[in-house]
Scaffold this motif. Structure first.
Motif: not given
Length: 194
Positions: A102-119
């Motif tokens: 559950n913690d890994h999923l939340q952290l990975c979702a954060q990375a996915i959002c950052l990737e999209e915003q920061l390209e």
């Protein structure tokens, strides 16, 4: 025009812990604190200060709000760290280090959002566990990314369609702050008696 629904990043964590909790918390708006949630809030005070800190060769920006339009995710990162040419999320957790999906999923979702915003591409992030005072490195391989996206879709389905996942009484229920609202043990007993 139908309004777009965005899943909070913490809902992915909640879904892996208990899908019914997602319904109670993010559809019905039910919440109740217990000692676990209060300790978590207190542990996050520094991470939610909104300040920028310098820790050796790392720049730490706290409480960074993020979103992904592609996957309809929204939330905040406790700390976004920059070190040399790397940027990655750091999530604070109350408990002890372990292989907590559950913690890994939340952290990975954060990375996915950052990737999209920061390209840019983010290959790893960190979980900081207060009780064990340890920092766990988490790599965002394709398997974890796929599971994160699948979980986001499941959460969005519950939120958009007001779906009620079945209640299952498990050992996790004992530490859940919503136990007195959900009544999983009582419901389980009633279902067996019918």
């Amino acid at each position: 025009m139908q309004q777009r629904v965005y899943a909070p990043l913490s809902a992915l964590n909640a879904y892996n812990y208990c899908p019914h909790r997602v319904y109670l918390e993010f559809v019905c708006g039910q919440w109740k604190d217990n000692d676990h949630t209060i300790k978590g809030i207190l542990n996050h005070e520094r991470a939610h200060s909104g300040e920028k800190r310098y820790d050796g060769n790392r720049i730490q920006t706290t409480q960074v709000y993020i979103k992904s339009d592609r996957y309809q995710l929204v939330g905040k990162v406790d700390i976004v760290e920059e070190k040399e040419d790397e940027i990655y999320p750091v999530e604070y957790k109350k408990g002890k280090a372990g292989q907590w999906t559950n913690d890994h999923l939340q952290l990975c979702a954060q990375a996915i959002c950052l990737e999209e915003q920061l390209e840019l591409e983010i290959e790893k992030g960190y979980l900081w566990y207060f009780n064990s005072r340890s920092r766990e490195e988490v790599y965002f391989d394709q398997e974890l990314r796929d599971e994160t996206i699948w979980t986001a879709k499941k959460v969005l389905n519950i939120m958009k369609n007001n779906l009620i996942p079945p209640k299952e009484y498990t050992s996790r229920c004992k530490g859940c702050s919503l136990q007195d609202i959900c009544l999983p043990q009582e419901i389980s007993k009633l279902n067996k008696d019918m």
